[in-house]
Design a protein around this motif. Structure first.
Motif, PDB file in Angstrom:
ATOM      1  N   GLU A 213       2.204   7.769  -5.772  1.00 38.89           N
ATOM      2  CA  GLU A 213       2.958   7.550  -7.207  1.00 38.89           C
ATOM      3  C   GLU A 213       3.485   9.194  -7.458  1.00 38.89           C
ATOM      4  N   LEU A 214       4.409   9.345  -8.433  1.00 39.18           N
ATOM      5  CA  LEU A 214       4.728  10.298  -8.991  1.00 39.18           C
ATOM      6  C   LEU A 214       4.343  10.562 -10.607  1.00 39.18           C
ATOM      7  N   ALA A 215       3.824  11.933 -11.075  1.00 40.51           N
ATOM      8  CA  ALA A 215       3.603  12.022 -12.491  1.00 40.51           C
ATOM      9  C   ALA A 215       4.798  12.663 -12.955  1.00 40.51           C
ATOM     10  N   THR A 216       5.506  12.233 -13.940  1.00 36.55           N
ATOM     11  CA  THR A 216       6.592  12.637 -14.703  1.00 36.55           C
ATOM     12  C   THR A 216       6.446  12.779 -16.125  1.00 36.55           C
ATOM     13  N   ASP A 217       7.509  13.374 -16.612  1.00 34.57           N
ATOM     14  CA  ASP A 217       7.593  13.418 -18.041  1.00 34.57           C
ATOM     15  C   ASP A 217       7.512  11.990 -18.803  1.00 34.57           C
ATOM     16  N   ALA A 218       8.097  10.992 -18.139  1.00 31.10           N
ATOM     17  CA  ALA A 218       8.030   9.820 -18.489  1.00 31.10           C
ATOM     18  C   ALA A 218       6.825   8.768 -18.190  1.00 31.10           C
ATOM     19  N   GLY A 219       5.678   9.729 -17.608  1.00 36.81           N
ATOM     20  CA  GLY A 219       4.588   8.852 -17.020  1.00 36.81           C
ATOM     21  C   GLY A 219       4.486   8.712 -15.479  1.00 36.81           C
ATOM     22  N   VAL A 220       3.585   8.036 -15.361  1.00 35.26           N
ATOM     23  CA  VAL A 220       3.272   7.751 -13.681  1.00 35.26           C
ATOM     24  C   VAL A 220       4.250   6.657 -13.296  1.00 35.26           C
ATOM     25  N   VAL A 221       4.991   7.070 -12.274  1.00 35.90           N
ATOM     26  CA  VAL A 221       6.156   6.267 -11.626  1.00 35.90           C
ATOM     27  C   VAL A 221       5.973   5.964 -10.231  1.00 35.90           C
ATOM     28  N   PRO A 222       6.597   4.757  -9.659  1.00 30.38           N
ATOM     29  CA  PRO A 222       6.676   4.576  -8.404  1.00 30.38           C
ATOM     30  C   PRO A 222       7.667   5.736  -7.666  1.00 30.38           C
ATOM     31  N   LEU A 223       7.463   5.925  -6.426  1.00 24.54           N
ATOM     32  CA  LEU A 223       8.459   6.707  -5.685  1.00 24.54           C
ATOM     33  C   LEU A 223       9.791   6.413  -5.869  1.00 24.54           C
ATOM     34  N   ARG A 224      10.827   7.127  -6.056  1.00 25.57           N
ATOM     35  CA  ARG A 224      12.286   6.915  -5.952  1.00 25.57           C
ATOM     36  C   ARG A 224      13.050   8.157  -5.794  1.00 25.57           C
ATOM     37  N   ALA A 225      13.931   7.877  -4.862  1.00 23.63           N
ATOM     38  CA  ALA A 225      14.535   9.017  -4.393  1.00 23.63           C
ATOM     39  C   ALA A 225      15.452   9.823  -5.712  1.00 23.63           C
ATOM     40  N   GLY A 226      15.528  11.166  -5.575  1.00 22.22           N
ATOM     41  CA  GLY A 226      16.013  12.114  -6.411  1.00 22.22           C
ATOM     42  C   GLY A 226      15.165  12.368  -7.523  1.00 22.22           C
ATOM     43  N   VAL A 227      13.894  11.697  -7.863  1.00 22.19           N
ATOM     44  CA  VAL A 227      12.890  12.040  -8.733  1.00 22.19           C
ATOM     45  C   VAL A 227      12.124  13.182  -8.576  1.00 22.19           C
ATOM     46  N   ARG A 228      11.672  13.984  -9.372  1.00 20.51           N
ATOM     47  CA  ARG A 228      10.788  15.268  -9.093  1.00 20.51           C
ATOM     48  C   ARG A 228       9.338  14.866 -10.018  1.00 20.51           C
ATOM     49  N   GLY A 229       8.551  15.345  -9.402  1.00 24.02           N
ATOM     50  CA  GLY A 229       7.104  15.082 -10.393  1.00 24.02           C
ATOM     51  C   GLY A 229       6.167  15.768  -9.673  1.00 24.02           C
ATOM     52  N   ARG A 230       4.687  15.473 -10.069  1.00 23.02           N
ATOM     53  CA  ARG A 230       3.583  16.033  -9.317  1.00 23.02           C
ATOM     54  C   ARG A 230       3.217  14.633  -8.652  1.00 23.02           C
ATOM     55  N   LEU A 231       2.848  14.684  -7.295  1.00 28.69           N
ATOM     56  CA  LEU A 231       2.503  13.611  -6.409  1.00 28.69           C
ATOM     57  C   LEU A 231       1.069  13.184  -6.640  1.00 28.69           C
ATOM     58  N   ASP A 250       0.780  19.175  -7.091  1.00 27.97           N
ATOM     59  CA  ASP A 250       1.855  19.498  -6.332  1.00 27.97           C
ATOM     60  C   ASP A 250       3.097  19.065  -6.736  1.00 27.97           C
ATOM     61  N   GLU A 251       3.973  19.918  -7.017  1.00 29.33           N
ATOM     62  CA  GLU A 251       5.501  19.498  -7.211  1.00 29.33           C
ATOM     63  C   GLU A 251       6.403  19.034  -6.506  1.00 29.33           C
ATOM     64  N   VAL A 252       6.871  17.839  -6.387  1.00 39.03           N
ATOM     65  CA  VAL A 252       7.564  17.301  -5.148  1.00 39.03           C
ATOM     66  C   VAL A 252       8.856  16.768  -5.872  1.00 39.03           C
ATOM     67  N   THR A 253       9.978  16.791  -4.873  1.00 37.14           N
ATOM     68  CA  THR A 253      11.146  15.716  -5.030  1.00 37.14           C
ATOM     69  C   THR A 253      11.124  14.777  -3.881  1.00 37.14           C
ATOM     70  N   ILE A 254      11.272  13.682  -4.192  1.00 38.30           N
ATOM     71  CA  ILE A 254      11.479  12.517  -3.401  1.00 38.30           C
ATOM     72  C   ILE A 254      13.163  12.354  -2.910  1.00 38.30           C
ATOM     73  N   THR A 255      13.189  12.236  -1.649  1.00 34.29           N
ATOM     74  CA  THR A 255      14.596  12.092  -0.938  1.00 34.29           C
ATOM     75  C   THR A 255      14.713  11.059  -0.159  1.00 34.29           C
ATOM     76  N   ASP A 256      15.893  10.544   0.527  1.00 33.80           N
ATOM     77  CA  ASP A 256      15.892   9.579   1.321  1.00 33.80           C
ATOM     78  C   ASP A 256      16.949   9.828   2.338  1.00 33.80           C
ATOM     79  N   GLY A 257      17.355   8.808   3.166  1.00 36.79           N
ATOM     80  CA  GLY A 257      18.567   9.166   4.171  1.00 36.79           C
ATOM     81  C   GLY A 257      18.455  10.503   4.944  1.00 36.79           C
ATOM     82  N   CYS A 258      17.253  10.278   5.773  1.00 34.24           N
ATOM     83  CA  CYS A 258      17.185  11.439   6.763  1.00 34.24           C
ATOM     84  C   CYS A 258      17.985  11.137   7.913  1.00 34.24           C
TER      85      CYS A 258
END
Length: 381
Positions: A213-231, A250-258
């Motif tokens: 999951e991702l911890a963001t300013d909007a709360g804990v959210v599922p993984l989604r491409a383009g979103v940055r947050g703490r893993l 750890d600050e991460v950004t989720i991407t897709d389309g490798c």
């Protein structure tokens, strides 16, 4: 899943303060006992059961199988004491049937640089597992001795572990060695491996062995491409110490389309949020700074000097042994411009030096960015 999502997030600091209270077994009931390096404070005891170790090793080995060849000869320049990374590489090689040896050059009394080069000439490794800092130190040494061309001839692949590294650094290291360089994996002693590199050089999360999951300013959210947050991670194969919704910090950004075609989400790891510094009013991470240093200079290392208030003073860059000194002023100005443009940092001085302290590049077992690449100095009136 509803009950799971109602569980509160587990802060990493809470785990570090009372690590054994999270364990389902005592250290004497475990099959392996590890500790974290302690680079962010107190070392964390980490017992593991055989099932924990085996499942982590097999999942990593299968993820790396497309990268490694059946006839590879593997040299691991990673520490074997206390932390699990040295064991993991050996276990992966055993599972895949690859000849391998360990030769950590900071193991005083067992292996030094001379012993390492002797082993190298005999084994002729094709794949080298190493921390970025150790790779820097080794490259400088071999260049100085005139041995780099000979010893790099057998190497086709360098797998970096233990520290955040950047694409500019990997490209530079690859040009020195004439090899493909990968950021091999991402994880921690507490969680096990969370992501591995693919042939395209990107990190893919391991959703079969972890729930993310991702911890963001909007709360804990599922993984989604383009979103940055703490893993936020729930390891599925850690039975000695089950962890639910651990905030890794750890600050991460989720991407897709490798380009490799993997359906697993890709992740860019920016570093620990606690490792970010505020310098001259600007927030700076290790990745931010190293993209500047290794992107516009030929330096083999760096050391920042700041005053007690966090004002940037000097950036010391370690010159390569065969560098063109006539271009140093040009590179220093390029660093100033890039720092101001992308980091909003203004350095009083950017200077090249012959060598930096070995602690700036001794590897993951001895390294903390804040401790080794930053020096606080008093201004002289």
């Amino acid at each position: 899943m509803e009950r799971f999502r109602r569980l509160r997030i587990t802060p990493k600091d809470e785990l570090k303060k009372r690590p054994l209270e999270f364990c389902a077994v005592t250290p004497d009931d475990a099959d392996k006992y590890y500790e974290t390096t302690g680079t962010t404070g107190r070392a964390t005891p980490t017992p593991r059961l055989a099932a924990d170790v085996i499942r982590n090793a097999v999942s990593v080995a299968e993820a790396w199988r497309p990268l490694l060849s059946e006839d590879d000869r593997v040299l691991s320049l990673l520490p074997s004491d206390v932390v699990p990374v040295g064991d993991l590489i050996a276990q992966v090689c055993e599972y895949l049937g690859l000849v391998h040896t360990r030769a950590y050059p900071f193991a005083t009394g067992i292996c030094d640089w001379d012993r390492l080069t002797g082993i190298w000439r005999t084994l002729r490794p094709t794949t080298v597992f190493v921390a970025p800092g150790v790779a820097q130190q080794l490259t400088r040494l071999l260049k100085r001795r005139g041995d780099l061309d000979e010893l790099s001839a057998s190497v086709s692949r360098i797998m970096l572990l233990g520290e955040v590294n950047t694409e500019p650094f990997r490209l530079r290291l690859g040009s020195w060695w004439g090899a493909s360089v990968y950021d091999a994996s991402y994880g921690s002693t507490e969680t096990g491996t969370l992501a591995t590199s693919c042939r395209a050089g990107r990190h893919h999360l391991m959703p079969a062995t972890n729930y993310f999951e991702l911890a963001t300013d909007a709360g804990v959210v599922p993984l989604r491409a383009g979103v940055r947050g703490r893993l936020v991670v729930t390891p599925l194969n850690m039975h000695a110490r089950p962890l639910l919704r651990l905030d890794t910090g750890d600050e991460v950004t989720i991407t897709d389309g490798c380009a490799c075609g993997s359906p697993a989400p890709s992740v860019v790891v920016h570093g620990r949020s606690s490792d970010a510094l505020v310098l001259g009013g600007a927030k700076v991470t290790v990745r931010d700074l190293e993209e500047v240093v290794y992107g516009v200079t030929g330096a083999t290392g760096y050391l920042m000097e700041i005053d007690p208030d966090g004002t940037p003073l000097r950036l010391l860059l370690e010159r390569d042994s065969d560098s063109d000194r006539s271009r140093e002023q040009e590179m220093a100005e390029a660093v100033r411009a890039a720092s101001k443009d992308s980091l909003r940092l203004s350095w009083d001085t950017v200077a090249f030096v012959n060598t930096l302290p070995a602690t700036t590049k001794s590897g993951g077992s001895q390294k903390s960015w804040k401790r080794t690449n930053i020096r606080v100095v008093e201004k002289v009136a």
